[in-house]
Write a protein that holds these residues in place. Structure first.
Motif, PDB file in Angstrom:
ATOM      1  N   PRO A   1     -19.890   6.873 -25.148  1.00 49.12           N
ATOM      2  CA  PRO A   1     -18.678   6.163 -25.576  1.00 49.12           C
ATOM      3  C   PRO A   1     -18.816   4.672 -25.307  1.00 49.12           C
ATOM      4  O   PRO A   1     -19.446   4.276 -24.327  1.00 49.12           O
ATOM      5  CB  PRO A   1     -17.585   6.764 -24.680  1.00 49.12           C
ATOM      6  CG  PRO A   1     -18.289   7.302 -23.487  1.00 49.12           C
ATOM      7  CD  PRO A   1     -19.698   7.625 -23.891  1.00 49.12           C
ATOM      8  N   LYS A   2     -18.245   3.870 -26.212  1.00 48.31           N
ATOM      9  CA  LYS A   2     -18.362   2.418 -26.007  1.00 48.31           C
ATOM     10  C   LYS A   2     -17.173   1.717 -26.640  1.00 48.31           C
ATOM     11  O   LYS A   2     -17.071   1.651 -27.860  1.00 48.31           O
ATOM     12  CB  LYS A   2     -19.692   1.940 -26.600  1.00 48.31           C
ATOM     13  CG  LYS A   2     -20.036   0.529 -26.309  1.00 48.31           C
ATOM     14  CD  LYS A   2     -21.348   0.218 -25.649  1.00 48.31           C
ATOM     15  CE  LYS A   2     -22.457   1.179 -25.608  1.00 48.31           C
ATOM     16  NZ  LYS A   2     -23.300   0.977 -24.420  1.00 48.31           N
ATOM     17  N   ASP A   3     -16.248   1.261 -25.797  1.00 47.40           N
ATOM     18  CA  ASP A   3     -15.160   0.392 -26.262  1.00 47.40           C
ATOM     19  C   ASP A   3     -14.466   0.875 -27.536  1.00 47.40           C
ATOM     20  O   ASP A   3     -14.450   0.165 -28.546  1.00 47.40           O
ATOM     21  CB  ASP A   3     -15.747  -1.002 -26.549  1.00 47.40           C
ATOM     22  CG  ASP A   3     -15.280  -2.006 -25.510  1.00 47.40           C
ATOM     23  OD1 ASP A   3     -14.583  -1.612 -24.566  1.00 47.40           O
ATOM     24  OD2 ASP A   3     -15.636  -3.191 -25.651  1.00 47.40           O
ATOM     25  N   GLY A   4     -13.907   2.059 -27.538  1.00 47.48           N
ATOM     26  CA  GLY A   4     -13.176   2.523 -28.719  1.00 47.48           C
ATOM     27  C   GLY A   4     -14.059   3.116 -29.798  1.00 47.48           C
ATOM     28  O   GLY A   4     -13.564   3.555 -30.833  1.00 47.48           O
ATOM     29  N   HIS A   5     -15.351   3.095 -29.609  1.00 48.28           N
ATOM     30  CA  HIS A   5     -16.279   3.743 -30.533  1.00 48.28           C
ATOM     31  C   HIS A   5     -17.212   4.633 -29.712  1.00 48.28           C
ATOM     32  O   HIS A   5     -17.054   4.743 -28.500  1.00 48.28           O
ATOM     33  CB  HIS A   5     -17.106   2.704 -31.296  1.00 48.28           C
ATOM     34  CG  HIS A   5     -16.312   1.964 -32.323  1.00 48.28           C
ATOM     35  ND1 HIS A   5     -15.536   0.875 -32.001  1.00 48.28           N
ATOM     36  CD2 HIS A   5     -16.160   2.167 -33.652  1.00 48.28           C
ATOM     37  CE1 HIS A   5     -14.928   0.440 -33.098  1.00 48.28           C
ATOM     38  NE2 HIS A   5     -15.301   1.204 -34.117  1.00 48.28           N
ATOM     39  N   ALA A   6     -18.165   5.242 -30.376  1.00 44.31           N
ATOM     40  CA  ALA A   6     -19.218   5.955 -29.643  1.00 44.31           C
ATOM     41  C   ALA A   6     -20.534   5.706 -30.361  1.00 44.31           C
ATOM     42  O   ALA A   6     -20.555   5.452 -31.573  1.00 44.31           O
ATOM     43  CB  ALA A   6     -18.915   7.447 -29.593  1.00 44.31           C
ATOM     44  N   LEU A   7     -21.609   5.754 -29.600  1.00 42.57           N
ATOM     45  CA  LEU A   7     -22.942   5.678 -30.202  1.00 42.57           C
ATOM     46  C   LEU A   7     -23.503   7.089 -30.227  1.00 42.57           C
ATOM     47  O   LEU A   7     -23.474   7.790 -29.208  1.00 42.57           O
ATOM     48  CB  LEU A   7     -23.862   4.778 -29.370  1.00 42.57           C
ATOM     49  CG  LEU A   7     -23.490   3.297 -29.316  1.00 42.57           C
ATOM     50  CD1 LEU A   7     -24.393   2.560 -28.328  1.00 42.57           C
ATOM     51  CD2 LEU A   7     -23.616   2.674 -30.704  1.00 42.57           C
ATOM     52  N   VAL A   8     -23.976   7.498 -31.387  1.00 42.15           N
ATOM     53  CA  VAL A   8     -24.655   8.790 -31.504  1.00 42.15           C
ATOM     54  C   VAL A   8     -26.076   8.466 -31.967  1.00 42.15           C
ATOM     55  O   VAL A   8     -26.276   7.985 -33.085  1.00 42.15           O
ATOM     56  CB  VAL A   8     -23.952   9.713 -32.518  1.00 42.15           C
ATOM     57  CG1 VAL A   8     -24.701  11.044 -32.629  1.00 42.15           C
ATOM     58  CG2 VAL A   8     -22.499   9.951 -32.119  1.00 42.15           C
ATOM     59  N   GLY A   9     -27.030   8.691 -31.085  1.00 46.84           N
ATOM     60  CA  GLY A   9     -28.407   8.314 -31.408  1.00 46.84           C
ATOM     61  C   GLY A   9     -29.333   9.510 -31.352  1.00 46.84           C
ATOM     62  O   GLY A   9     -29.029  10.520 -30.702  1.00 46.84           O
TER      63      GLY A   9
END
Ligand SMILES: Cc1cc2nc3c(=O)[nH]c(=O)nc-3n(C[C@H](O)[C@H](O)[C@H](O)COP(=O)(O)OP(=O)(O)OC[C@H]3O[C@@H](n4cnc5c(N)ncnc54)[C@H](O)[C@@H]3O)c2cc1C
Length: 364
Positions: free
Chosen positions: A213-221
Motif C-alpha cells: 500500500p502507498k498513500d491511497g494507492h497500492a503497488l502490485v508488482g
C-alpha cells in the motif's frame, strides 16, 4: 544551495567519472569527490524515476544517517510495512517481523541527489556508450543528447544498474529479471503489509509478486525470470488474483516494466577490473533472495567512492577488501536460493510456524 544540473560535461578530463545517478552512483560520487572533481553521468533526466516498491531496509536508513541524511520527507502512508509470506496455492499467510520504511522512490532519489558536494558535476541526459582502459586511466565515450564526446579520467565507477553498459564493456553480464509494476487504486485502506506472493498458477517464468500500500494507492508488482514469455499476460492474472483476495483494489493507474539483476552465483558479482569499479546492481550487488537492492547500492556506492578517493592504481584492491563482508553475505544467501525457489522450500514455508518463517526471512 540547489544542485546545478548540466546537460553535457563542461570539461574533457576529470579525476573520477561515475556512470548512473541511482543510490550507488550518488554515494560513490559524493565520496570520490574528496580526492578531486567528479563527473556524474545520468542517462535519464533528473530528478529521475525508477520503478520500485520503495521498501527501505533499516540498513539503508543507517547508511544514509552516516551522511546526516534523513528519509522523513520521502516516507508515505503507511509509514512502515511488515513483510508477509503469502502462498496463494495453499492460501497461507505468514506475517514476519521484518519491517521496511515505505517511501515514494522518486522523493527518496531526489533526496539523495541533494547530498552531492559542489565539486560533483552532474550531467543528465548523458549516456555512457563504452569505456576503454589503459595504464593511466579510462576514456569513456558519452552520448550527450546527440553529441558524442570522449572524456578522460583516472578512474571510472560503473553504477548504471541492472542493464549496465559499463559492466558489459569490461566483463560478461547475465540477463536480468523482468519486472512489471502496476500502480492501482484502492477504495479502502489495506493492511500495512508488504505481501510477497508465491503461486504456481500464474505461469512459467513467474518468480513472485508483491502488493504494497502507498498513500491511497497500492503497488502490485511481479518478478519474472529472464526469458519468461508473456509477462504482461501473467501480470493480468496476478492483478485478477489480487482483486479476488482484496476487493478494495481497483483499476490500474499506471504500469511500468523494468529490470533487476538476476544473481545465480558469485560469478555474477564483480567489483570491477583495472581502473573500473562496479557498484550497486551493475556489480550484481543486491540480495539474491529478496531482491532488496537499495541498501546494497548505498553501501557499495560508499565503498567504491571511498576507494576511488585513494591512489587510483590501488582503488580496486581497496574496494575488494572493503567488500569482503558483503560478499560473504551474498554467498550465504546464494546457498539458500535453490531451497527457497524449490517446491519443497515453499511447502516447508507453508507448514513451518510463523515465528520460524519470520526468523528465516530476516536473513533473506
Ligand atoms: C520493480 C522493482 C521493485 C524494486 N523494489 C525494491 C524495494 O522495494 N526495495 C529495495 O531495496 N530495492 C528494490 N528494488 C531494487 C532497487 O531498485 C535497486 O537495487 C537499486 O535502485 C539499485 O541502485 P543502483 O544505484 O545500483 O542502480 P539504479 O537505481 O538502477 O540506477 C542506475 C542509474 O544509471 C542510469 N544509467 C543506466 N545506464 C546508463 C548509461 N549507459 N549512462 C548513464 N547512466 C546510465 C539509469 O538511468 C539509472 O538512473 C526494486 C527493483 C525493481 C525493478
Amino acid at each position: 544551495m540547489p544542485l546545478a544540473i548540466a546537460y553535457a560535461p563542461t570539461r574533457d578530463r576529470y579525476r573520477t567519472v561515475v556512470v548512473g545517478a541511482g543510490p550507488a552512483g550518488v554515494l560513490a560520487a559524493a565520496h570520490a569527490a574528496a580526492a578531486g572533481p567528479v563527473l556524474l553521468l545520468e542517462a535519464s533526466d533528473l530528478p529521475r524515476h525508477k520503478s520500485c516498491g520503495g521498501m527501505i531496509h533499516a540498513l539503508s536508513v543507517r547508511a544514509l544517517a552516516r551522511h546526516g541524511a534523513r528519509i522523513d520527507n520521502a516516507i508515505r502512508e503507511p509509514e512502515q510495512v511488515r513483510f508477509r509470506f503469502h502462498d496463494w496455492d495453499a492460501e497461507v499467510k505468514k506475517p514476519c517481523s521484518l519491517t521496511f520504511y515505505n517511501v515514494d522512490r522518486d522523493a527518496f532519489d531526489a533526496l539523495l541527489v541533494e547530498m552531492l558536494p559542489p565539486n560533483v558535476e552532474v550531467a543528465a541526459r548523458c549516456r555512457a556508450l563504452t569505456v576503454e582502459q589503459d595504464a593511466e586511466g579510462c576514456t569513456v565515450t558519452v552520448d550527450a543528447q546527440g553529441s558524442v564526446l570522449r572524456i578522460r579520467c583516472s578512474l571510472l565507477i560503473g553504477a548504471d544498474g541492472a542493464r549496465s553498459t559499463i559492466r558489459r564493456a569490461i566483463a560478461s553480464a547475465g540477463r536480468p529479471y523482468v519486472t512489471i509494476q502496476d500502480l492501482v487504486e484502492f477504495t479502502s485502506p489495506i493492511e500495512p503489509f508488504f505481501d510477497c506472493i508465491y503461486s504456481s498458477c500464474i505461469g512459467e517464468g513467474h518468480a513472485y509478486s508483491y502488493v504494497v500500500p502507498k498513500d491511497g494507492h497500492a503497488l502490485v508488482g511481479s518478478v519474472f525470470y529472464p526469458g519468461a514469455k508473456h509477462p504482461h499476460r501473467m501480470q493480468e492474472l496476478v492483478l485478477q488474483g489480487v482483486r479476488e483476495r482484496l476487493p478494495a483494489v481497483g483499476d490500474t493507474v499506471a504500469r511500468e516494466a523494468c529490470a533487476a539483476a538476476h544473481i545465480r552465483s558469485m560469478d555474477d558479482v564483480l567489483a570491477g577490473t583495472g581502473r573500473v569499479l562496479l557498484a550497486g546492481e551493475a556489480g550484481g550487488f543486491l540480495s539474491p533472495t529478496s531482491g532488496e537492492g537499495i541498501s546494497y547500492a548505498l553501501r557499495t556506492g560508499e565503498m567504491a567512492g571511498r576507494a576511488a578517493a585513494l591512489e587510483p592504481a590501488l582503488a580496486l584492491t581497496a574496494y575488494r577488501r572493503s567488500l569482503r563482508p558483503l560478499m560473504a553475505q551474498i554467498r550465504g544467501k546464494l546457498t539458500l536460493l535453490p531451497i527457497m525457489e524449490s517446491g519443497a522450500g515453499r511447502a516447508l514455508a507453508r507448514v513451518l510456524p510463523a515465528p520460524v518463517v519470520s526468523a528465516i526471512t530476516r536473513y533473506l
